[in-house]
Design an enzyme around this catalytic site. Structure first.
Site, PDB file in Angstrom:
ATOM      1  N   ARG A  52       0.815  -1.211   0.000  1.00 41.41           N
ATOM      2  CA  ARG A  52       0.000   0.000   0.000  1.00 41.41           C
ATOM      3  C   ARG A  52       0.849   1.263   0.000  1.00 41.41           C
ATOM      4  O   ARG A  52       0.489   2.268  -0.618  1.00 41.41           O
ATOM      5  CB  ARG A  52      -0.939   0.005   1.215  1.00 41.41           C
ATOM      6  N   HIS A  96     -19.761   8.232   2.018  1.00 42.30           N
ATOM      7  CA  HIS A  96     -19.954   6.858   2.492  1.00 42.30           C
ATOM      8  C   HIS A  96     -21.448   6.565   2.539  1.00 42.30           C
ATOM      9  O   HIS A  96     -22.224   7.383   3.039  1.00 42.30           O
ATOM     10  CB  HIS A  96     -19.326   6.714   3.881  1.00 42.30           C
ATOM     11  N   THR A 128      -9.824  10.570   7.788  1.00 42.38           N
ATOM     12  CA  THR A 128      -8.778  10.477   8.810  1.00 42.38           C
ATOM     13  C   THR A 128      -8.191   9.075   8.713  1.00 42.38           C
ATOM     14  O   THR A 128      -8.731   8.221   8.002  1.00 42.38           O
ATOM     15  CB  THR A 128      -9.379  10.706  10.211  1.00 42.38           C
TER      16      THR A 128
HETATM   17  N1  NHR Z   1      -8.855   5.489   4.097  1.00 43.43           N
HETATM   18  C1  NHR Z   1      -8.808   6.057   5.297  1.00 43.43           C
HETATM   19  N2  NHR Z   1      -7.629   6.110   5.918  1.00 43.43           N
HETATM   20  N3  NHR Z   1      -9.892   6.572   5.929  1.00 43.43           N
HETATM   21  C2  NHR Z   1     -11.084   6.521   5.334  1.00 43.43           C
HETATM   22  O1  NHR Z   1     -12.128   7.044   5.963  1.00 43.43           O
HETATM   23  C3  NHR Z   1     -11.209   5.934   4.037  1.00 43.43           C
HETATM   24  C4  NHR Z   1     -10.051   5.421   3.439  1.00 43.43           C
HETATM   25  C5  NHR Z   1     -10.110   4.818   2.183  1.00 43.43           C
HETATM   26  C6  NHR Z   1     -11.334   4.704   1.537  1.00 43.43           C
HETATM   27  C7  NHR Z   1     -13.820   4.955   1.478  1.00 43.43           C
HETATM   28  C8  NHR Z   1     -14.597   3.868   2.298  1.00 43.43           C
HETATM   29  C9  NHR Z   1     -16.059   3.879   1.937  1.00 43.43           C
HETATM   30  O2  NHR Z   1     -16.626   4.959   1.772  1.00 43.43           O
HETATM   31  C10 NHR Z   1     -12.494   5.182   2.148  1.00 43.43           C
HETATM   32  C11 NHR Z   1     -12.434   5.811   3.381  1.00 43.43           C
HETATM   33  C12 NHR Z   1     -12.877   0.752   0.995  1.00 43.43           C
HETATM   34  C13 NHR Z   1     -12.768  -0.033   2.133  1.00 43.43           C
HETATM   35  C14 NHR Z   1     -12.097  -1.388   2.089  1.00 43.43           C
HETATM   36  O3  NHR Z   1     -12.232  -2.173   3.005  1.00 43.43           O
HETATM   37  C15 NHR Z   1     -13.285   0.486   3.315  1.00 43.43           C
HETATM   38  C16 NHR Z   1     -13.878   1.749   3.341  1.00 43.43           C
HETATM   39  C17 NHR Z   1     -13.967   2.521   2.204  1.00 43.43           C
HETATM   40  C18 NHR Z   1     -13.474   2.012   1.027  1.00 43.43           C
HETATM   41  N4  NHR Z   1     -11.302  -1.690   0.997  1.00 43.43           N
HETATM   42  C19 NHR Z   1     -10.594  -2.963   0.784  1.00 43.43           C
HETATM   43  C20 NHR Z   1      -9.072  -2.789   0.914  1.00 43.43           C
HETATM   44  O4  NHR Z   1      -8.416  -3.806   1.171  1.00 43.43           O
HETATM   45  C21 NHR Z   1     -10.853  -3.484  -0.601  1.00 43.43           C
HETATM   46  C22 NHR Z   1     -12.307  -3.770  -0.814  1.00 43.43           C
HETATM   47  C23 NHR Z   1     -12.653  -4.037  -2.297  1.00 43.43           C
HETATM   48  O5  NHR Z   1     -11.783  -3.957  -3.169  1.00 43.43           O
HETATM   49  O6  NHR Z   1     -13.850  -4.304  -2.546  1.00 43.43           O
HETATM   50  O7  NHR Z   1      -8.557  -1.684   0.726  1.00 43.43           O
HETATM   51  O8  NHR Z   1     -16.716   2.827   1.888  1.00 43.43           O
END
Ligand code: NHR
Length: 182
Positions: A52, A96, A128
């Site tokens: 990442r 969200h 955040t």
């Molecule tokens: N990053 C931080 N630090 N803080 C937040 O509030 C974030 C963020 C990155 C993305 C969007 C969020 C949403 O609106 C977001 C907010 C993806 C995941 C997740 O679990 C969680 C929350 C959000 C977006 N992603 C997985 C991962 O491993 C992959 C999931 C997939 O590919 O389907 O990164 O929902």
């Protein structure tokens, strides 16, 4: 994302779109943004194979070319580490699909239905390091109906997402972080 561009291009807006940045070349918004005359770039996360920090360095390098003041996540599905988030804190927005602080994370529509909630909605918040946890900049509510499925509910929330996010960005870009309630 297109609604944000449209609103910024409609005039009388403190913001101006400088770049649409996607983590997949398949993202449908890329063509739409290009058709609207907005610059686009792609940083595919897959070749980074779970590194990442390296992925985020590549994202930041694209952003450094255009030096935006504000970053808006819209359907961006990669969790961002603190190292990326910290320099943007207070300037990075996300939308969200739940009434935060309820249902952080994924599968929000199914979770609202399973809980028997009578209303659901969407939230624009500052990003955040903790997921879906930052200060709330606006919310829009929708009623949950008896025969709703996760898909029917998602469709009703999406209509509100398209109203809420431009309203919040318009206000935020003008320097006003008072929450928008729709
Ligand atoms: N990053 C931080 N630090 N803080 C937040 O509030 C974030 C963020 C990155 C993305 C969007 C969020 C949403 O609106 C977001 C907010 C993806 C995941 C997740 O679990 C969680 C929350 C959000 C977006 N992603 C997985 C991962 O491993 C992959 C999931 C997939 O590919 O389907 O990164 O929902």
């Amino acid at each position: 994302m297109v609604r944000l561009l449209e609103d910024m291009q409609s005039g009388d807006h403190a913001g101006e779109p400088v770049l649409v940045l996607a983590n997949s070349a398949d993202a449908g918004g890329l063509k739409k943004a290009a058709d609207m005359g907005v610059a686009t770039a792609v940083v595919d996360h897959r070749p980074f194979k779970g590194d990442r920090v390296a992925f985020e360095a590549a994202l930041q390098a694209e952003l450094d070319k255009v030096s935006p003041d504000i970053l808006c996540l819209a359907g961006f599905m990669r969790v961002l580490t603190e190292g990326f988030v910290a320099p943007w804190e207070g300037r990075m927005l996300n939308i969200h699909p739940s009434l935060l602080p309820k249902y952080k994370g994924l599968h929000t529509h199914a979770r609202a239905l399973d809980a028997g909630d009578s209303e659901h909605g969407c939230t624009v918040h500052l990003v955040t390091p903790a997921l879906d946890d930052g200060p709330i900049l606006g919310q829009a509510r929708v009623p949950i109906k008896e025969n709703d499925t996760p898909d029917s509910l998602a469709a009703r929330v999406l209509v509100q997402e398209h109203r809420l996010y431009p309203a919040v960005l318009r206000r935020f870009a003008a320097g006003d972080a008072t929450p928008v309630q729709l």
